[in-house]
Design an enzyme around this catalytic site. Structure first.
Site, short mmCIF file in Angstrom:
data_model
loop_
_atom_site.label_atom_id
_atom_site.label_comp_id
_atom_site.label_asym_id
_atom_site.label_seq_id
_atom_site.Cartn_x
_atom_site.Cartn_y
_atom_site.Cartn_z
CE1 TYR A 28 -9.96 -9.67 24.78
CE2 TYR A 28 -9.17 -11.03 22.97
CZ TYR A 28 -10.20 -10.44 23.65
OH TYR A 28 -11.50 -10.59 23.20
CB ILE A 63 -9.91 -3.58 20.83
CG1 ILE A 63 -8.56 -2.86 20.88
CG2 ILE A 63 -9.92 -4.58 19.67
CD1 ILE A 63 -7.37 -3.76 21.17
#
Length: 300
Positions: free
Chosen positions: A135, A206
């Site tokens: 991430y 996401i």
């Protein structure tokens, strides 16, 4: 990792007005996602205000989501931090039987070098019993994961399967897509550039805004994956203004305001976050009403 293609959402943690975790509202949030076309759920990410949850509350959130989901959608668990040894210990002591992968944020605050980032995720990959989604979110971590670092990790560790790329830099995203090894997924972590990333070869998103408009946003992503560009952009431009608004005064204060308008949960956030102001609340309310009316009219 076919389970990670399409639209994932970073679930909020609903709180009651007394700031306790509202498990009934969390069940409603989960069902709202499942029933409206979302492909997978991300548990205890940034949007969950996980930094303000204690260990017992995190377990309560996980248990509530697992029970409400009832195996209907794949689940991804947020496991990350800026203390590598602590993250490794968490990976070695957590039960991942309900999860298909972890989402692990690049170390924040410490501002490691690219070699430090590599060594951190090497330790994560070696400790994790499930696949790892990197991430990259420099706006929160104060350091950017360079393309070379990501590609090096993807090539060196077979269980590093994807990156949630949230630098907001479409050129960097395209370079990741250009140089990634076969099977590695580049997932948008920025709602505004999701469609361009998907059309460039990204695997999906996401998302935060998709949590409020799951049917429409997930449909947009599927259209993008199918390269039905004009139809996808029609939805993108209908949703676009709300993306700016939900982040205008902090996440998840904005998306919680949308959920309040939808009647799903309270808009309560924990300090240091505060609710959006009256002006933004009114603008979000007006957007939801108009968007809902238009959605009924066009059928999506």
């Amino acid at each position: 990792m076919q389970a990670l293609i399409g639209t994932g959402v970073a679930l909020i943690t609903p709180f009651r007005k007394d700031f306790s975790v509202d498990t009934e509202a969390l069940e409603r949030v989960v069902n709202f996602q499942v029933e409206n076309g979302i492909d997978y759920l991300v548990v205890l990410g940034t949007t969950a205000e996980s930094a303000t949850l204690n260990k017992e509350e995190k377990k309560l959130v996980i248990d509530t989501i697992v029970k409400a989901n009832a195996g209907r959608l794949p689940l991804v668990l947020g496991v990350g931090g800026n203390n590598t040894a602590e993250v490794v210990d968490e990976l070695k002591t957590t039960d991942f039987s309900d999860f298909v992968a972890i989402l692990s944020v690049s170390p924040y605050y410490n501002k490691p070098t690219q070699e430090g980032i590599y060594q951190h995720f090497k330790a994560v990959a070696q400790a994790s019993p499930v696949p790892v989604i990197l991430y990259n979110v420099p706006g929160r971590t104060a350091s950017n994961m360079a393309v070379d670092t990501v590609i090096r990790l993807a090539n060196d560790f077979s269980n590093i399967v994807a990156i949630k790329e949230a630098a907001g830099d479409i050129v960097q995203a395209m370079k990741l897509i250009q140089h990634k090894p076969e099977g590695f997924l580049v997932i948008s972590g920025d709602d505004m550039v999701t469609l361009p990333m998907v059309l460039a070869g990204g695997a999906g998103v996401i998302s935060v805004i998709a949590e409020g408009f799951p049917k429409e946003f997930s449909h947009m992503v599927r259209l993008g994956l199918a390269k039905r560009t004009d139809e996808a952009y029609e939805i993108h431009y209908r949703i676009m203004d709300s993306i700016d608004m939900i982040f205008e005064q902090g996440n998840p204060a904005g998306i919680k305001e949308i959920f309040k308008e939808l009647g799903i949960c309270e808009n309560t956030v924990r300090l240091p976050l505060v609710n959006v102001n009256e002006d933004l609340a009114n603008r979000l309310s007006a957007f939801v009403k108009k968007f809902s009316a238009n959605t009924v009219a066009v059928g999506v």
